[in-house]
Motif scaffolding. Structure first.
Motif, PDB file in Angstrom:
ATOM      1  N   THR A 200       0.844  -1.197   0.000  1.00 58.96           N
ATOM      2  CA  THR A 200       0.000   0.000   0.000  1.00 58.96           C
ATOM      3  C   THR A 200       0.875   1.241   0.000  1.00 58.96           C
ATOM      4  O   THR A 200       1.805   1.352   0.806  1.00 58.96           O
ATOM      5  CB  THR A 200      -0.930   0.019   1.227  1.00 58.96           C
ATOM      6  OG1 THR A 200      -1.699  -1.175   1.258  1.00 58.96           O
ATOM      7  CG2 THR A 200      -1.854   1.222   1.172  1.00 58.96           C
ATOM      8  N   VAL A 201       0.576   2.165  -0.902  1.00 58.58           N
ATOM      9  CA  VAL A 201       1.237   3.471  -0.957  1.00 58.58           C
ATOM     10  C   VAL A 201       0.139   4.527  -0.986  1.00 58.58           C
ATOM     11  O   VAL A 201      -0.695   4.536  -1.892  1.00 58.58           O
ATOM     12  CB  VAL A 201       2.157   3.606  -2.181  1.00 58.58           C
ATOM     13  CG1 VAL A 201       2.763   4.995  -2.226  1.00 58.58           C
ATOM     14  CG2 VAL A 201       3.246   2.544  -2.163  1.00 58.58           C
ATOM     15  N   SER A 202       0.155   5.400   0.011  1.00 55.44           N
ATOM     16  CA  SER A 202      -0.863   6.444   0.123  1.00 55.44           C
ATOM     17  C   SER A 202      -0.179   7.796   0.262  1.00 55.44           C
ATOM     18  O   SER A 202       0.895   7.897   0.857  1.00 55.44           O
ATOM     19  CB  SER A 202      -1.772   6.180   1.321  1.00 55.44           C
ATOM     20  OG  SER A 202      -2.757   7.184   1.458  1.00 55.44           O
ATOM     21  N   ASN A 203      -0.796   8.821  -0.300  1.00 55.11           N
ATOM     22  CA  ASN A 203      -0.233  10.167  -0.217  1.00 55.11           C
ATOM     23  C   ASN A 203      -1.338  11.187  -0.071  1.00 55.11           C
ATOM     24  O   ASN A 203      -2.489  10.965  -0.496  1.00 55.11           O
ATOM     25  CB  ASN A 203       0.605  10.482  -1.452  1.00 55.11           C
ATOM     26  CG  ASN A 203      -0.217  10.524  -2.724  1.00 55.11           C
ATOM     27  OD1 ASN A 203      -0.529   9.475  -3.291  1.00 55.11           O
ATOM     28  ND2 ASN A 203      -0.574  11.721  -3.175  1.00 55.11           N
ATOM     29  N   THR A 204      -0.987  12.302   0.522  1.00 53.16           N
ATOM     30  CA  THR A 204      -1.884  13.449   0.552  1.00 53.16           C
ATOM     31  C   THR A 204      -1.693  14.253  -0.723  1.00 53.16           C
ATOM     32  O   THR A 204      -0.773  14.001  -1.507  1.00 53.16           O
ATOM     33  CB  THR A 204      -1.588  14.325   1.784  1.00 53.16           C
ATOM     34  OG1 THR A 204      -0.200  14.707   1.755  1.00 53.16           O
ATOM     35  CG2 THR A 204      -1.858  13.565   3.063  1.00 53.16           C
ATOM     36  N   GLY A 205      -2.576  15.231  -0.939  1.00 52.95           N
ATOM     37  CA  GLY A 205      -2.461  16.042  -2.138  1.00 52.95           C
ATOM     38  C   GLY A 205      -3.785  16.653  -2.508  1.00 52.95           C
ATOM     39  O   GLY A 205      -4.710  16.740  -1.677  1.00 52.95           O
ATOM     40  N   PRO A 206      -3.948  17.085  -3.750  1.00 52.42           N
ATOM     41  CA  PRO A 206      -5.223  17.663  -4.188  1.00 52.42           C
ATOM     42  C   PRO A 206      -6.350  16.631  -4.095  1.00 52.42           C
ATOM     43  O   PRO A 206      -6.134  15.425  -4.241  1.00 52.42           O
ATOM     44  CB  PRO A 206      -4.954  18.058  -5.654  1.00 52.42           C
ATOM     45  CG  PRO A 206      -3.469  18.112  -5.776  1.00 52.42           C
ATOM     46  CD  PRO A 206      -2.926  17.119  -4.813  1.00 52.42           C
ATOM     47  N   VAL A 207      -7.553  17.134  -3.827  1.00 54.76           N
ATOM     48  CA  VAL A 207      -8.721  16.250  -3.756  1.00 54.76           C
ATOM     49  C   VAL A 207      -9.075  15.794  -5.164  1.00 54.76           C
ATOM     50  O   VAL A 207      -9.214  16.613  -6.092  1.00 54.76           O
ATOM     51  CB  VAL A 207      -9.909  16.972  -3.098  1.00 54.76           C
ATOM     52  CG1 VAL A 207     -11.138  16.063  -3.089  1.00 54.76           C
ATOM     53  CG2 VAL A 207      -9.550  17.397  -1.678  1.00 54.76           C
ATOM     54  N   ILE A 208      -9.210  14.476  -5.335  1.00 56.75           N
ATOM     55  CA  ILE A 208      -9.473  13.875  -6.644  1.00 56.75           C
ATOM     56  C   ILE A 208     -10.912  13.362  -6.678  1.00 56.75           C
ATOM     57  O   ILE A 208     -11.394  12.755  -5.715  1.00 56.75           O
ATOM     58  CB  ILE A 208      -8.491  12.722  -6.922  1.00 56.75           C
ATOM     59  CG1 ILE A 208      -7.047  13.234  -6.865  1.00 56.75           C
ATOM     60  CG2 ILE A 208      -8.771  12.074  -8.274  1.00 56.75           C
ATOM     61  CD1 ILE A 208      -6.016  12.130  -6.992  1.00 56.75           C
ATOM     62  N   ASP A 209     -11.573  13.625  -7.777  1.00 56.79           N
ATOM     63  CA  ASP A 209     -12.918  13.082  -7.972  1.00 56.79           C
ATOM     64  C   ASP A 209     -12.806  11.569  -8.128  1.00 56.79           C
ATOM     65  O   ASP A 209     -12.040  11.082  -8.977  1.00 56.79           O
ATOM     66  CB  ASP A 209     -13.547  13.689  -9.230  1.00 56.79           C
ATOM     67  CG  ASP A 209     -15.023  13.333  -9.369  1.00 56.79           C
ATOM     68  OD1 ASP A 209     -15.478  12.380  -8.706  1.00 56.79           O
ATOM     69  OD2 ASP A 209     -15.723  14.012 -10.138  1.00 56.79           O
ATOM     70  N   PRO A 210     -13.523  10.777  -7.312  1.00 56.09           N
ATOM     71  CA  PRO A 210     -13.423   9.314  -7.436  1.00 56.09           C
ATOM     72  C   PRO A 210     -13.727   8.801  -8.831  1.00 56.09           C
ATOM     73  O   PRO A 210     -13.217   7.744  -9.236  1.00 56.09           O
ATOM     74  CB  PRO A 210     -14.453   8.806  -6.414  1.00 56.09           C
ATOM     75  CG  PRO A 210     -14.569   9.908  -5.409  1.00 56.09           C
ATOM     76  CD  PRO A 210     -14.388  11.169  -6.189  1.00 56.09           C
ATOM     77  N   ARG A 211     -14.538   9.523  -9.593  1.00 55.73           N
ATOM     78  CA  ARG A 211     -14.849   9.081 -10.952  1.00 55.73           C
ATOM     79  C   ARG A 211     -13.665   9.211 -11.899  1.00 55.73           C
ATOM     80  O   ARG A 211     -13.649   8.590 -12.969  1.00 55.73           O
ATOM     81  CB  ARG A 211     -16.036   9.881 -11.496  1.00 55.73           C
ATOM     82  CG  ARG A 211     -17.349   9.620 -10.773  1.00 55.73           C
ATOM     83  CD  ARG A 211     -18.428  10.541 -11.250  1.00 55.73           C
ATOM     84  NE  ARG A 211     -18.101  11.949 -10.948  1.00 55.73           N
ATOM     85  CZ  ARG A 211     -18.906  12.976 -11.242  1.00 55.73           C
ATOM     86  NH1 ARG A 211     -20.064  12.756 -11.840  1.00 55.73           N
ATOM     87  NH2 ARG A 211     -18.536  14.212 -10.939  1.00 55.73           N
TER      88      ARG A 211
ATOM     89  N   ALA B  58      -9.464   7.366  -4.279  1.00 46.81           N
ATOM     90  CA  ALA B  58      -9.218   8.775  -3.962  1.00 46.81           C
ATOM     91  C   ALA B  58      -9.453   8.988  -2.469  1.00 46.81           C
ATOM     92  O   ALA B  58     -10.463   8.543  -1.915  1.00 46.81           O
ATOM     93  CB  ALA B  58     -10.135   9.667  -4.784  1.00 46.81           C
ATOM     94  N   ASN B  59      -8.523   9.663  -1.809  1.00 46.35           N
ATOM     95  CA  ASN B  59      -8.674   9.962  -0.389  1.00 46.35           C
ATOM     96  C   ASN B  59      -9.625  11.142  -0.206  1.00 46.35           C
ATOM     97  O   ASN B  59      -9.605  12.099  -0.987  1.00 46.35           O
ATOM     98  CB  ASN B  59      -7.320  10.301   0.235  1.00 46.35           C
ATOM     99  CG  ASN B  59      -6.361   9.133   0.184  1.00 46.35           C
ATOM    100  OD1 ASN B  59      -6.782   7.974   0.238  1.00 46.35           O
ATOM    101  ND2 ASN B  59      -5.075   9.422   0.063  1.00 46.35           N
ATOM    102  N   PRO B  60     -10.456  11.093   0.812  1.00 42.36           N
ATOM    103  CA  PRO B  60     -11.414  12.193   1.019  1.00 42.36           C
ATOM    104  C   PRO B  60     -10.709  13.455   1.520  1.00 42.36           C
ATOM    105  O   PRO B  60      -9.569  13.421   1.993  1.00 42.36           O
ATOM    106  CB  PRO B  60     -12.376  11.624   2.065  1.00 42.36           C
ATOM    107  CG  PRO B  60     -11.561  10.611   2.815  1.00 42.36           C
ATOM    108  CD  PRO B  60     -10.623  10.020   1.811  1.00 42.36           C
ATOM    109  N   ALA B  61     -11.416  14.570   1.442  1.00 39.85           N
ATOM    110  CA  ALA B  61     -10.912  15.830   1.982  1.00 39.85           C
ATOM    111  C   ALA B  61     -10.879  15.735   3.521  1.00 39.85           C
ATOM    112  O   ALA B  61     -11.642  14.954   4.115  1.00 39.85           O
ATOM    113  CB  ALA B  61     -11.808  16.980   1.527  1.00 39.85           C
ATOM    114  N   PRO B  62      -9.999  16.422   4.211  1.00 40.35           N
ATOM    115  CA  PRO B  62      -9.131  17.474   3.650  1.00 40.35           C
ATOM    116  C   PRO B  62      -7.782  16.969   3.172  1.00 40.35           C
ATOM    117  O   PRO B  62      -7.035  17.725   2.567  1.00 40.35           O
ATOM    118  CB  PRO B  62      -8.955  18.412   4.846  1.00 40.35           C
ATOM    119  CG  PRO B  62      -9.003  17.493   6.028  1.00 40.35           C
ATOM    120  CD  PRO B  62      -9.985  16.410   5.689  1.00 40.35           C
ATOM    121  N   ASP B  63      -7.434  15.694   3.466  1.00 41.46           N
ATOM    122  CA  ASP B  63      -6.103  15.215   3.090  1.00 41.46           C
ATOM    123  C   ASP B  63      -5.946  15.122   1.581  1.00 41.46           C
ATOM    124  O   ASP B  63      -4.923  15.521   1.021  1.00 41.46           O
ATOM    125  CB  ASP B  63      -5.825  13.857   3.732  1.00 41.46           C
ATOM    126  CG  ASP B  63      -5.656  13.959   5.248  1.00 41.46           C
ATOM    127  OD1 ASP B  63      -5.315  15.065   5.713  1.00 41.46           O
ATOM    128  OD2 ASP B  63      -5.883  12.952   5.934  1.00 41.46           O
TER     129      ASP B  63
END
Length: 399
Positions: A325-336, A381-386
């Motif tokens: 697993t590799v996870s990062n913060t960043g801009p909010v991405i639309d799951p679609r 996609a990670n939810p906001a705010p991350d």
């Protein structure tokens, strides 16, 4: 020799119907022969008047009466009774033979008509059964790269042929998706390869025109070297993508936890918090391709992060194999938009042609290498705010 499925089904159904009809007629004749004489004899004995018996006697119906036809009480019948028995027997036999003969003729005629009708019904029924197959065949014959959007859309009750048509439509959906992806890949690859060539040509023709000063030549030289490096990286990525799509030539045990730790140490991630939980995880695969997989995930996590963001890298064994697993913060991405980002040359934002931007092949390489190893890739996609994205690669146990 029957050369079509409809003809073979017609022969099968028609033969079965004719055999069933013939068997029914034969059974009726056999059962009728067993009790017909006794019924006719009883009917004649009670229905023929005395005058008709005497008339029959005068016309010569005189035959000996066998012992089994005599009355069962043992009394000796008179001559008149014997003559009556003989007439009854002869008349019953004649009626029986005439009835059976007529029944045989009628049965044969009925069987012939039934056979013709059965063959016609079998041909019609076989055509009805095979009509969906004919629709599927005609659709498959008509399809080409220009009309892959067409579907069978069979309207029929649930059954084997309905499932076959739906499966064929599903296959066409996948083919259309693959052909569309290949077309987009070819167009994007041509665009990506043409851009650096255009930059090099413009730098050579415009920047070096006339007698430029040494400082300008140095800047243009640095620019051309950067464009060449980007082109080289793009070509290497395309070659790696092609290699991963071909499958694995050789495999061996790979310590994924150690590989992830080494790649994380070699990846520049200044200003980002790193959280690791590298549990023991050994998978069967190609070490070089798995190294590219991890490095692409880490590069993507660093490139699309934000200042003061976070990167999480974990490896964990599981009952079916293990998970990276590799996870990062960043801009909010639309799951679609997540499935689209796994395609080659697809980016979350339009390309700005800046240094270190990348060619948009990172996640597509990860997906291709995962498929080559029989692993399942899950991107979320990670939810906001991350914000940012979490990518999991689930490996299967080689045993």
């Amino acid at each position: 020799m029957l050369r079509s499925e409809r003809a073979r089904l017609t022969a099968l159904y028609g033969s079965l119907l004719v055999l069933a009809g013939g068997g029914l007629i034969a059974l009726v004749n056999i059962l009728l022969r067993g009790g017909l004489y006794a019924r006719i004899n009883g009917a004649v004995t009670t229905a023929v008047p005395r005058g008709d018996v005497e008339k029959a006697l005068t016309e010569g119906w005189r035959t000996p009466v066998p012992a089994q036809k005599l009355p069962p009480d043992g009394r000796v019948p008179s001559q008149e009774q014997l003559q009556g028995y003989a007439v009854t027997r002869n008349l019953s036999t004649a009626v029986e033979q005439a009835t059976l003969h007529e029944l045989l003729l009628v049965s044969l005629v009925a069987l012939a008509v039934f056979a013709v009708l059965s063959i016609w019904l079998a041909w019609w029924m076989a055509g009805r059964v095979l009509r969906p197959v004919a629709v599927i065949t005609e659709t498959a014959r008509r399809l080409s790269g220009a009309n892959l959007h067409e579907r069978i859309g069979l309207v029929a009750p649930p059954g084997e042929l309905k499932r076959l048509a739906d499966t064929f439509d599903g296959m066409l959906d996948r083919m259309e998706s693959l052909v569309g992806a290949q077309r987009r890949f070819a167009a994007n690859a041509a665009h990506e390869l043409r851009t650096p060539l255009a930059v090099q040509r413009a730098a050579a023709e415009i920047g070096l025109a006339g007698d430029p000063p040494p400082e300008k030549v140095a800047r243009i030289r640095e620019r051309l070297i950067g464009v060449a490096d980007s082109s080289e990286h793009l070509i290497e990525s395309l070659l790696l993508l092609a290699v991963s799509e071909e499958g694995l030539e050789s495999t061996g045990p790979v310590d994924l936890a150690a590989l992830a730790g080494a790649d994380l140490a070699a990846t520049a991630h200044e200003g980002l918090a790193v959280v690791t939980d590298l549990g023991p995880l050994t998978v069967e695969g190609d070490g070089a391709l798995l190294d590219h997989l991890i490095r692409n995930l880490l590069t993507n996590a660093v490139r699309h992060n934000r200042a003061g963001g976070r990167i999480e890298v974990t490896t964990a064994p599981g009952p079916g194999g293990g998970v990276l697993t590799v996870s990062n913060t960043g801009p909010v991405i639309d799951p679609r938009d997540v499935p689209r980002l796994l395609e080659p040359f697809r980016r979350r934002a339009e390309r700005r042609h800046t240094a270190g931007e990348g060619a948009g092949l990172g996640l597509s390489l990860v997906a291709s290498i995962a498929r080559a190893h029989g692993a399942r890739l899950r991107a979320e996609a990670n939810p906001a705010p991350d914000g940012g994205m979490t990518v999991r690669v689930c490996f299967r146990d080689p045993a």
